[in-house]
Design a protein around this motif. Sequence first.
Motif, PDB file in Angstrom:
ATOM      1  N   LEU A  73       0.847  -1.185   0.000  1.00  0.00           N
ATOM      2  CA  LEU A  73       0.000   0.000   0.000  1.00  0.00           C
ATOM      3  C   LEU A  73       0.887   1.241   0.000  1.00  0.00           C
ATOM      4  O   LEU A  73       1.815   1.347   0.809  1.00  0.00           O
ATOM      5  CB  LEU A  73      -0.905   0.007   1.239  1.00  0.00           C
ATOM      6  N   THR A  74       0.616   2.151  -0.891  1.00  0.00           N
ATOM      7  CA  THR A  74       1.343   3.420  -0.922  1.00  0.00           C
ATOM      8  C   THR A  74       0.538   4.473  -0.163  1.00  0.00           C
ATOM      9  O   THR A  74      -0.656   4.286   0.122  1.00  0.00           O
ATOM     10  CB  THR A  74       1.568   3.901  -2.354  1.00  0.00           C
ATOM     11  N   PRO A  76      -0.465   7.462  -1.352  1.00  0.00           N
ATOM     12  CA  PRO A  76      -1.605   7.912  -2.165  1.00  0.00           C
ATOM     13  C   PRO A  76      -2.760   6.921  -2.178  1.00  0.00           C
ATOM     14  O   PRO A  76      -3.936   7.317  -2.149  1.00  0.00           O
ATOM     15  CB  PRO A  76      -0.997   8.071  -3.565  1.00  0.00           C
ATOM     16  N   GLU A  77      -2.449   5.623  -2.217  1.00  0.00           N
ATOM     17  CA  GLU A  77      -3.512   4.612  -2.194  1.00  0.00           C
ATOM     18  C   GLU A  77      -4.257   4.643  -0.865  1.00  0.00           C
ATOM     19  O   GLU A  77      -5.489   4.539  -0.830  1.00  0.00           O
ATOM     20  CB  GLU A  77      -2.922   3.222  -2.443  1.00  0.00           C
ATOM     21  N   LYS A  80      -6.576   7.654  -0.712  1.00  0.00           N
ATOM     22  CA  LYS A  80      -7.783   7.442  -1.516  1.00  0.00           C
ATOM     23  C   LYS A  80      -8.779   6.559  -0.766  1.00  0.00           C
ATOM     24  O   LYS A  80      -9.996   6.803  -0.800  1.00  0.00           O
ATOM     25  CB  LYS A  80      -7.410   6.798  -2.850  1.00  0.00           C
ATOM     26  N   ILE A  81      -8.261   5.558  -0.051  1.00  0.00           N
ATOM     27  CA  ILE A  81      -9.141   4.611   0.648  1.00  0.00           C
ATOM     28  C   ILE A  81      -9.856   5.276   1.813  1.00  0.00           C
ATOM     29  O   ILE A  81     -11.056   5.077   2.021  1.00  0.00           O
ATOM     30  CB  ILE A  81      -8.327   3.390   1.129  1.00  0.00           C
ATOM     31  N   LYS A 116      -7.117  -3.485  -1.884  1.00  0.00           N
ATOM     32  CA  LYS A 116      -6.863  -2.048  -1.712  1.00  0.00           C
ATOM     33  C   LYS A 116      -8.177  -1.277  -1.568  1.00  0.00           C
ATOM     34  O   LYS A 116      -8.436  -0.278  -2.270  1.00  0.00           O
ATOM     35  CB  LYS A 116      -6.028  -1.492  -2.869  1.00  0.00           C
ATOM     36  N   GLN A 117      -8.995  -1.765  -0.645  1.00  0.00           N
ATOM     37  CA  GLN A 117     -10.269  -1.108  -0.414  1.00  0.00           C
ATOM     38  C   GLN A 117     -10.641  -1.177   1.064  1.00  0.00           C
ATOM     39  O   GLN A 117     -10.107  -1.994   1.821  1.00  0.00           O
ATOM     40  CB  GLN A 117     -11.376  -1.740  -1.260  1.00  0.00           C
TER      41      GLN A 117
END
Length: 707
Positions: A73-74, A76-77, A80-81, A116-117
């Motif tokens: 996981l970055t 930015p990711e 966003k989540i 990634k959610q």
Amino acid sequence: MKKTLLTIIGLSMMFGLNAQEKILTMEEAVVGYHLYPRAKYIQWQGDKNQFTYLDREGLTGESADKGEKTVLLTVPELNKIIGADLKGFPNFSWLDGNTLVVARQGKIYHIDVEKKQLKQTFSFPKGAANQTYSKAGNMYAYTVDNNLYYMDERGNSYAVTSDENKNIVNGQVVSRNEFGITGGIFWSPDGKKLGFYRKDESEVTNFPLLDINSRTGDLKEIKYPMAGMKSELVTMGVYDIASGTTVFLDVNDFGREQYLTGVTWAPESDIVYIQVLNRGQDHMRLNKYDASTGKQIATLFEEKSDTYVEPQNGLVFMKNNPKQFLYETNNRDGYFNLYLYDVNGKLIKRLTDVDADVAYAGMDRAGKYVYYLSSEVSPVEKQLFRVDVKSGKKTRLTPEEGWHTITMSGDCSYFIDSYSSVKTPRNVDLATNSGKVVRRVQEVENPNKDYNWGEVTLGSIKADDGSDLYYRLIKPMNFDPNKKYPVIHYVYGGPHAQMVTNIWNANIRMWEMYMAQHGYVVFIIDNHGTPNRGKAFEEVIHRQCGQVEMKDQVKGIEWLKSFPWVDAERIGVHGWSYGGFMTISLITNYPDIYKVGVAGGPVIDWKWYEAMYGERYMDSPQENPEGYAKVSLIAKAKDLKGKLLICQGAVDPVVVWQHSLSFIRECIKNNVQVDYFPYPCAEHNVMGRDRIHLMQKVTDYFEDYLK
């Protein structure tokens, strides 16, 4: 004049010479975290044999067997989540092998790292604290003010308690964090019941702390149970989620004022085990209670001592046998060891048969091996061992000298070994559970390589009873054996704090090196009463805090004075908290040795200190009036001959202001001059930017009166 000269010397050394001539600034000495060897913050990814850490790309996972790396996981990711604008990765934990947990601004997020959610969000009301998760129930318990609540997986909150009396506190730490207590909420393994502490502070006296931030100042009153006075009353409630009802366990072993610690649920969630300790702290009973009715089922065994019993940990049930558990105590064979019991209280065996203090580190799923950290190689080292539960055979798993911090994988197939020594800044290794190193995960470079460092020595001398006293010694920068140097004797001396260990730079604080760079010999020694030396070494201070400790400290100074480069006429002493108590004890009892002292947040008279800690080591003032009178520093104020500065946080809730102000008052009565500097908004430890000011104040005092 001396301060100006010191500044000129410092500037010339900073800018006029090569890189190895750099010296510390005061800011670096206080908050220079870059000067300490920093290892990656590694966590195992739930029950997977994959560990995670942060790097430039974000949260990275690395498989234990093949070393394959994956960016999970970055930033930015993550933003966003969770709908945030974070610049860096926040603190996190793993719920399981796929679920990352992040807390931010009153919310706790459960994140699926594969997809990634967002899996789930728990939003807590304003003022919520002590959030504690139940994996089985997928629920959080939490507190707001003095009451306890829980939130189910749909985000609905329910009140467990509704006490309007603010003297009744639910679900929070009790006994001022003594006896290994770190929280007040205890979910059952099946998530159907919620255990919690309830403390009644109605009879505990208030102590006023002055808040100067308002126009006219305000008094903030805290509950502070002083030695020999009324203390809090602690009970244990068990709330049933399905019925919404609470039962309180029938804990009536030692009257109303007793301590409850080591709270442990049975694996089947039907029984609660508690170590019940009397207020005198010399008698403990391990009891089992029916979680549904609250009735006591049995007392499994008792611990008694002529000094004190000190339960620090709960029970650890065997993973292959829920009818057996591990129990830790130093009250049987002289050291903290692990003992194997059955649930009826029958001792099966002493599992760690070593004359050294040990600490549980893990157990494999088959229950074949128990892993533990031990001081058996050396009291200044921590090494990992495992013991075969059936045969008792033990194996050392960390061959390198030093202090090892271990993180076991979920199934104990692997462990991460982060260690350092006086020779090694920091290494991080991945090893199998047999101790075989798979690969080096990180090798930390010496962060001090560009600085002119005084020589650091780790060694030992003999105490009067023949035991070893370990010290660290820092010689001045550019040391000249033909010169004579002043000495800074830094001291703590109290229980539960080991100052000298075999880690990088022998565990120095950077301020010590700062003083060595400015022409001082700096000396620190651990006395009787400090940990990892066994029960007898620690408890010798009982009922006479400071007395044996002073003898050990002076023994070290007398040894140090034997060197021709030590100026015996210029010895200063500095310490904080128990170290502040020791500082004033030393300068008043040994005025021929100590010329200057700086004491921070000092205990002055143990009758003003909290009951839980004070009565363990001193008994109560009613039981030990001679001991309290002997060690009190009030009577020593008239004996002060050297220069003494006392620094004190004015809103200190640990060593309250009454201590140092009472000592100042006694100095005034006896026409004894003393210097005093309060930090108006600081608690027990002066932190943040204020600490730079504090340590400059300490330094200036030694510069003015010791050099």
